[in-house]
Design a protein around this motif. Structure first.
Motif, PDB file in Angstrom:
ATOM      1  N   CYS A  11       0.850  -1.194   0.000  1.00 31.41           N
ATOM      2  CA  CYS A  11       0.000   0.000   0.000  1.00 31.41           C
ATOM      3  C   CYS A  11       0.879   1.235   0.000  1.00 31.41           C
ATOM      4  O   CYS A  11       1.907   1.284   0.681  1.00 31.41           O
ATOM      5  CB  CYS A  11      -0.879   0.049   1.248  1.00 31.41           C
ATOM      6  N   ARG A  12       0.447   2.231  -0.742  1.00 33.07           N
ATOM      7  CA  ARG A  12       1.223   3.469  -0.835  1.00 33.07           C
ATOM      8  C   ARG A  12       0.344   4.670  -0.500  1.00 33.07           C
ATOM      9  O   ARG A  12      -0.852   4.679  -0.755  1.00 33.07           O
ATOM     10  CB  ARG A  12       1.788   3.643  -2.248  1.00 33.07           C
ATOM     11  N   HIS A  13       1.014   5.701   0.058  1.00 36.97           N
ATOM     12  CA  HIS A  13       0.407   7.032   0.185  1.00 36.97           C
ATOM     13  C   HIS A  13       1.263   7.926  -0.700  1.00 36.97           C
ATOM     14  O   HIS A  13       2.322   8.393  -0.269  1.00 36.97           O
ATOM     15  CB  HIS A  13       0.461   7.534   1.626  1.00 36.97           C
ATOM     16  N   ALA A  18       3.700   2.449   2.575  1.00 43.12           N
ATOM     17  CA  ALA A  18       3.364   2.268   3.995  1.00 43.12           C
ATOM     18  C   ALA A  18       3.289   0.792   4.373  1.00 43.12           C
ATOM     19  O   ALA A  18       3.539   0.431   5.527  1.00 43.12           O
ATOM     20  CB  ALA A  18       2.033   2.953   4.298  1.00 43.12           C
ATOM     21  N   GLY A  41       2.678   1.101   9.805  1.00 41.07           N
ATOM     22  CA  GLY A  41       1.785   0.747   8.685  1.00 41.07           C
ATOM     23  C   GLY A  41       0.559  -0.045   9.112  1.00 41.07           C
ATOM     24  O   GLY A  41      -0.189  -0.543   8.262  1.00 41.07           O
ATOM     25  N   THR A  43      -2.343   0.883  10.652  1.00 40.30           N
ATOM     26  CA  THR A  43      -3.649   1.448  10.296  1.00 40.30           C
ATOM     27  C   THR A  43      -3.873   1.428   8.789  1.00 40.30           C
ATOM     28  O   THR A  43      -4.999   1.163   8.331  1.00 40.30           O
ATOM     29  CB  THR A  43      -3.771   2.876  10.883  1.00 40.30           C
ATOM     30  N   THR A  44      -2.820   1.660   8.018  1.00 43.77           N
ATOM     31  CA  THR A  44      -2.967   1.574   6.550  1.00 43.77           C
ATOM     32  C   THR A  44      -3.368   0.161   6.155  1.00 43.77           C
ATOM     33  O   THR A  44      -4.246  -0.031   5.298  1.00 43.77           O
ATOM     34  CB  THR A  44      -1.649   1.966   5.857  1.00 43.77           C
ATOM     35  N   ARG A  47      -7.049  -0.284   7.089  1.00 46.81           N
ATOM     36  CA  ARG A  47      -7.931   0.458   6.171  1.00 46.81           C
ATOM     37  C   ARG A  47      -7.994  -0.238   4.813  1.00 46.81           C
ATOM     38  O   ARG A  47      -9.030  -0.233   4.148  1.00 46.81           O
ATOM     39  CB  ARG A  47      -7.450   1.902   6.019  1.00 46.81           C
ATOM     40  N   THR A  48      -6.870  -0.833   4.412  1.00 46.31           N
ATOM     41  CA  THR A  48      -6.858  -1.543   3.127  1.00 46.31           C
ATOM     42  C   THR A  48      -7.703  -2.810   3.218  1.00 46.31           C
ATOM     43  O   THR A  48      -8.446  -3.145   2.295  1.00 46.31           O
ATOM     44  CB  THR A  48      -5.407  -1.881   2.729  1.00 46.31           C
ATOM     45  N   HIS A  53      -8.847   1.957   1.634  1.00 49.47           N
ATOM     46  CA  HIS A  53      -7.618   2.356   0.944  1.00 49.47           C
ATOM     47  C   HIS A  53      -7.366   1.341  -0.172  1.00 49.47           C
ATOM     48  O   HIS A  53      -7.459   0.131   0.051  1.00 49.47           O
ATOM     49  CB  HIS A  53      -6.448   2.363   1.942  1.00 49.47           C
ATOM     50  N   GLY A 210       6.432  -0.947   7.594  1.00 52.05           N
ATOM     51  CA  GLY A 210       5.572  -1.537   6.567  1.00 52.05           C
ATOM     52  C   GLY A 210       5.791  -3.014   6.328  1.00 52.05           C
ATOM     53  O   GLY A 210       5.025  -3.638   5.587  1.00 52.05           O
TER      54      GLY A 210
END
Lengths: 241, 335
Positions: A11-13, A18, A41, A43-44, A47-48, A53, A210
């Motif tokens: 996953c990326r921001h 992240a 990483g 929460t990312t 969320r994914t 996300h 991450g």
């Protein structure tokens, strides 16, 4: 076939990566606790998994079905729901309204309003109170209740104890224990309190920058191994230090 | 003995208010039998204001979509009525069809604008309204700034026309109020308020946020379009600058914010206040607009929840509230 299967998830921001190639499986009735320092990483990743996300790569499968491209509301219908970090209640709506929105949009199943209020009896006298006026523990109970009303196969609980008093945390974990004991769903839990996480989880996944640094039953690792993984310290670095 | 939680019934106060509203609606529908032409004309304007306020409140108050470009649908509706009348459709059917045709424009627009958030959405709607106005002004039928009259409607007897337009306005206001009450008391009401409070969290409990926002957007656009056709029918002449004027958004903002954003009854009270202010101070020209601005500022400073907030504080509960309360019902289960 596992209930939830995550393979090589990235996953990326923007330019920042992240989550890097995370993979794990989860069975019904099992609790996986994700630990890691701030910015690891977690929460990312949550969320994914919830569909909030869009991943840059990898695959998420629920009971063998690829759900990677599904949006958040579609994942709820597939069987994944989340109690997000910061609770994110609908502040101007009452507790009852918060719960009703989830009940109306979730799947049919054993979790209804009465059962949620039985699991979190502290919400009973607060049904007509706007969610924005609740204490941290009460908010967390509403957030988890909201996720349960979707009747998920997998429930994602992000930072459940963050900012709560010890008494509120104790009460919350008693309710979570009852949910876990029912064996109706798999639980993915993000928890900052290491002792609490290791005591509650069937398996632990430790993230740093991450990456998955360590994964398995808590009993398989020493406290030193977990601490090193938590801070992303590899064996050669530890030896050098 | 076990307890079951069920949705509470409509309160006694709300039942009384709905009954009074129905009686008032009946009185308004009978008004042409005994009211003077001047009163009928003025009440037509009030109905248009109510339709606009309720439509804008649906969008901003319940779904959190603050738009300053709803005049796009007011202006477009008038334009479509002109076009349909020009194509040979009778004027009254054209008034209805013109409003419905606006949905054919609003639907594709929604795919673009609803992806924008907060201020981006508000500004995009304004830009779209201006862009549509500019395009329409190039149509030779409209004759640029000059505008054009709805000649076929003008040919109808003045009294008959006035009464028909008034009855259409009252029926439309009743319809808009009834539809919004039904929707907001139902599932869509909770979903839209959840999106207003936290769109991502709404998605994470299973709300199809785009479906809900699009539904509200289209209903609001239709409400504004109905108001636009009624306005054209009362004014007869269509001028793009007036039909697409930003003052429509200013009036909608005023009515909803002063009446009570996110309440059912507030926009109606706001429309009544705007109408009363226009009646009392409309002859003072620019000073009247200054007065409206001052009233809005006073409400923002001293009564930010609007007139409905003041009433709620006095009564202890919001009249015709869209809140969904739960009742506990005890029941004996079989052994």
């Amino acid at each position: 076939m596992s209930l939830l299967s995550v393979t090589d998830l990235t996953c990326r921001h923007g330019l920042l990566t992240a989550v890097r190639g995370i993979g794990f499986t989860l069975e019904r009735g099992e609790t996986l606790c994700i630990i890691g320092a701030n910015g690891a990483g977690k929460t990312t990743l949550m969320r994914t998994l919830a569909g909030a996300h869009v991943p840059a790569g990898g695959r998420i499968a629920l009971a063998g079905r690829d759900i990677t491209a599904e949006r958040a509301f579609e994942r709820v219908r597939s069987g994944i729901s989340m109690s997000p970090e910061g609770r994110r209640l609908f502040a101007d709506m009452t507790v009852a309204e918060n719960l009703r929105v989830a009940a109306e949009n979730g799947r049919a199943g054993g979790w209804d309003m009465d059962r949620v209020l039985g699991a979190f009896p502290q919400l009973q006298p607060l049904l007509d109170v706007p969610a924005g006026r609740l204490s941290g523990g009460q908010r967390q109970a509403v957030a988890i209740g909201r996720a349960l009303l979707s009747n998920p196969d997998v429930i994602l609980l992000d930072e459940v104890s963050l900012g709560l008093s010890p008494a509120a945390i104790e009460g919350l974990y008693q309710s979570l224990s009852a949910i876990r004991e029912s064996g109706e769903m798999g639980i993915v839990l993000v928890e900052q309190d290491l002792t609490r996480a290791l005591g509650f989880a069937d398996r632990v996944l430790c993230m740093a920058e991450g990456r998955s640094e360590l994964q398995g039953p808590p009993a398989d690792f020493t406290r030193a191994q977990i601490t090193a993984a938590y801070f992303g310290i590899h064996d050669d670095e530890a030896r050098h230090a | 003995m076990s307890h079951t939680h069920v949705l509470a019934a409509v309160s006694r106060l709300d039942k009384v208010l709905i009954g009074l509203g129905a009686a008032l609606a009946g009185l308004l529908l009978a008004l042409p039998l005994f009211g003077s032409p001047l009163i009928v004309d003025k009440l037509t304007l009030l109905m248009i204001y109510i339709i606009l306020a309720v439509s804008w409140n649906l969008l901003a108050g319940f779904a959190g979509l603050v738009s300053v470009g709803q005049q796009a649908f007011i202006g477009l509706a008038g334009y479509f009525v002109l076009r349909l009348a020009e194509a040979g459709m009778a004027p009254f059917p054209a008034l209805i069809a013109g409003a419905v045709v606006v949905l054919l424009v609003a639907w594709p627009l929604s795919w673009f604008v609803l992806r924008l958030k907060a201020a981006e959405f508000a500004v995009a709607m304004w830009v779209l309204a201006e862009a549509i106005r500019s395009v329409i002004m190039f149509d030779p039928l409209v004759q640029g700034e000059t505008g054009r009259s709805l000649v076929t409607l003008n040919a109808i007897d003045a009294d008959l026309r006035r009464t028909a337009i008034y009855l259409m306005a009252v029926a439309s206001a009743i319809l808009v109020l009834a539809v919004s009450y039904r929707l907001l008391r139902g599932r869509l009401g909770g979903e839209s308020q959840a999106i207003r409070d936290d769109e991502e969290a709404a998605g994470s409990v299973g709300v199809s946020t785009m479906r809900v926002k699009r539904t509200i957007f289209l209903i609001s656009a239709l409400g504004c379009a109905i108001a636009g056709t009624l306005w054209l029918a009362s004014a007869i002449t269509y001028q793009p600058r007036a039909a697409f004027g930003i003052n429509w958004s200013v009036f909608m903002l005023f009515m909803v914010l002063v009446g009570g954003l996110g309440s059912f009854l507030g926009p109606v009270l706001g429309a009544l206040l705007l109408f009363a202010l226009q009646e009392a101070f409309g002859d003072f020209g620019a000073w009247y607009l200054t007065g409206i601005g001052c009233v809005a500022m006073l409400f923002a400073l001293y009564a930010p929840r609007g007139i409905i907030g003041l009433i709620t504080d006095r009564l202890g509960r919001e009249p015709l509230s869209m809140r969904k309360e739960l009742d506990v019902r005890s029941e004996r289960r079989g052994r």
